[in-house]
Design an enzyme around this catalytic site. Structure first.
Site, short mmCIF file in Angstrom:
data_model
loop_
_atom_site.label_atom_id
_atom_site.label_comp_id
_atom_site.label_asym_id
_atom_site.label_seq_id
_atom_site.Cartn_x
_atom_site.Cartn_y
_atom_site.Cartn_z
N GLU A 208 1.27 -1.39 -0.20
CA GLU A 208 -0.43 -0.08 0.03
C GLU A 208 0.86 1.39 -0.16
OE1 GLU A 208 -3.36 0.24 -0.22
OE2 GLU A 208 -3.85 -2.01 0.05
N MET B 18 -5.59 -21.77 9.67
CA MET B 18 -6.64 -21.41 9.21
C MET B 18 -7.91 -22.01 9.59
SD MET B 18 -5.09 -19.02 6.09
CE MET B 18 -3.74 -20.20 5.80
N GLU C 68 -0.21 -19.77 0.89
CA GLU C 68 -1.60 -20.43 -0.19
C GLU C 68 -0.85 -21.00 -1.48
OE1 GLU C 68 -4.76 -18.37 1.88
OE2 GLU C 68 -3.46 -17.10 2.92
#
Length: 467
Positions: free
Chosen positions: A70, A210, A140
């Site tokens: 960002e 998770m 992932e």
């Protein structure tokens, strides 16, 4: 007996360090700043006394080096790590990767010893430069989604080399060793494909499992986001595997130490569009429910949006799976609430797991204005139940790596464009007089940064590097 004594020693040590035998690890997301109105979430919304560890999600990777994503990540880093001034026991980690990041850059980075070392060196200088206490790897997933089978082994190698480098840097700098954690899959297939569990169990400080997104609008039938147990008498293999109890025990049975395993707790739910008059778990569904007004993602509601949805909805308790669900018209919601968090937390303690992870801070009712349960009702349930110390002692030293503009070299102004950064664009600049230092310019404000001992600022990578 030796194993029992060792486990007891680990728990006692953790208790002495944190005031509790458990970890409460909470993720902060750098995109929650873009939500409208009361959904907007920034570091100043974080309660510094709520969690034992904060993980900033996410960092990226450029040319095998860790990087910001960002435009204002550096500003958010300063604010988040500044919370340690209010809670001296708080640890912060930076997570690299995430679902949207994919696997390609990870695969390229781990493919050779040289590229791995480039990444590891950049990680150490990046974490030290911005005041983080460790790294969280959120790949992932190794061996899936386009990642080749050999990445399962190379993932282990990366973790081993990171820990070796962290230990060496800690000794050379005299600072506490950087922590290393990993966000890992809850689904059996991804676990089998991606991880050498016994080897990782020897290296990682903790695993963030998770245990959520087991069912969602991608499914053809309604299902709970994070059920504790499977439905009874269900012969579907996925339903038997897709629950918290199975996932956590599978990690433990495959060789991960129970005290290093953190159970995943979601502060959100998934919505479905019903396609029949059936309103139970497993009812036919034809896609996601409507998006929430703040998270603005179809099939997904933050807990504070769930509290609004529940007004006028039919609420049910799914006793076999120990989680609630609700429906209203053609919308069906599988979610968690304070009661399901309490039940899972008691199960966690009974099974001697090391702690909890929360995805994520910004999705709980952080302001306390939507659910009439006080601020952070879900996470506070974990905080209280896990015995996290309510005593929040300020740090004795300023941990945020920043100084006011008036104290920076060449400063003396009152901010807003004075000092070194006056007239300069936002960015990172070397100190022309000291190779160990560099400047962060943010909207004309000057922040003085310093590389760890033995490192110098390298403009070619905009990072601290070995001389």
């Amino acid at each position: 007996m030796a194993k029992l004594l060792l486990g007891t020693a680990v728990i006692l040590l953790t208790c002495l360090e944190l005031g509790s035998a458990y970890r409460l690890v909470c993720y902060f997301t750098n995109w929650s700043q873009y939500r409208p109105g009361p959904g907007k979430y920034l570091p100043e919304n974080v309660d510094p006394c709520l969690c034992t560890h904060l993980i900033y999600a996410f960092a990226g990777m450029k040319e095998n080096q860790i990087s910001t994503i960002e435009w204002n990540d550096v500003t958010l880093y300063h604010s988040l790590n500044g919370l340690k001034n209010k809670n001296g026991n708080l640890k912060t980690l930076l997570s690299v990767g995430g679902w949207n990041f994919g696997t390609q850059k990870f695969t390229a980075m781990v493919s050779s010893a040289g590229t791995r070392q480039i990444f590891i060196k950049s990680v150490i200088s990046f974490l030290r430069g911005y005041g983080f206490d460790g790294l969280d790897i959120d790949w992932e997933y190794p061996g899936s989604r386009g990642s080749p089978p050999q990445d399962k082994l190379l993932y282990t190698v990366l973790a081993q080399e990171l820990m070796t480098a962290f230990e060496a840097e800690g000794k050379s700098s005299g600072k506490p060793r950087l922590l290393l954690s990993a966000a890992v899959a809850g689904g059996k297939n991804n676990i089998d494909t991606g991880y050498e569990i016994p080897q990782l169990g020897q290296v990682l400080d903790f695993f963030n499992v998770m245990t959520y997104d087991f069912f969602g609008p991608w499914s053809h039938a309604t299902g709970e986001n994070s059920p504790l147990y499977p439905l009874p008498n269900d012969k579907n293999t996925l339903n038997i595997d897709y629950n918290v109890n199975f996932a956590m025990n599978y990690w433990k049975d495959q060789g991960a130490p129970a005290e290093k395993l953190n159970v995943g707790f979601p502060t959100y739910g998934h919505t479905f569009r019903l396609s029949s008059s059936n309103t139970g778990v497993g009812a036919p569904a034809s896609g996601p429910g409507l998006a929430g007004p703040y998270t603005r993602q179809a099939g997904f509601l933050a807990y504070y949006e769930i509290c609004t949805f529940l007004k006028g909805a039919t609420m049910k308790w799914n006793a076999p799976q120990m989680v609630p669900y609700a429906y209203k018209g053609t919308e069906w919601l599988g979610y968690d609430n304070v009661e399901s968090f309490k039940d899972k937390m008691e199960w966690l303690k009974k099974n001697n797991f090391g702690g909890a992870i929360v995805w994520d801070l910004a999705l709980d009712d952080f302001s306390g204005t939507f659910c009439n349960q006080g601020p952070y009702p879900l996470i506070n349930t974990l905080h209280t139940g896990l015995g996290i110390s309510a005593a929040c002692v300020p740090s004795k030293t300023t941990l945020a790596p920043a100084v006011p503009p008036s104290q920076a070299p060449g400063g003396g102004g009152s901010g807003g464009g004075s000092g070194f950064c006056a007239g300069k664009a936002n960015g990172t600049y070397p100190d022309p007089k000291d190779k160990n230092k560099f400047y962060q310019c943010i909207n004309g404000v000057t922040y003085v940064e310093q590389c760890a001992a033995g490192l110098v600022f390298d403009p070619s990578c905009v990072c601290c590097n070995w001389a």
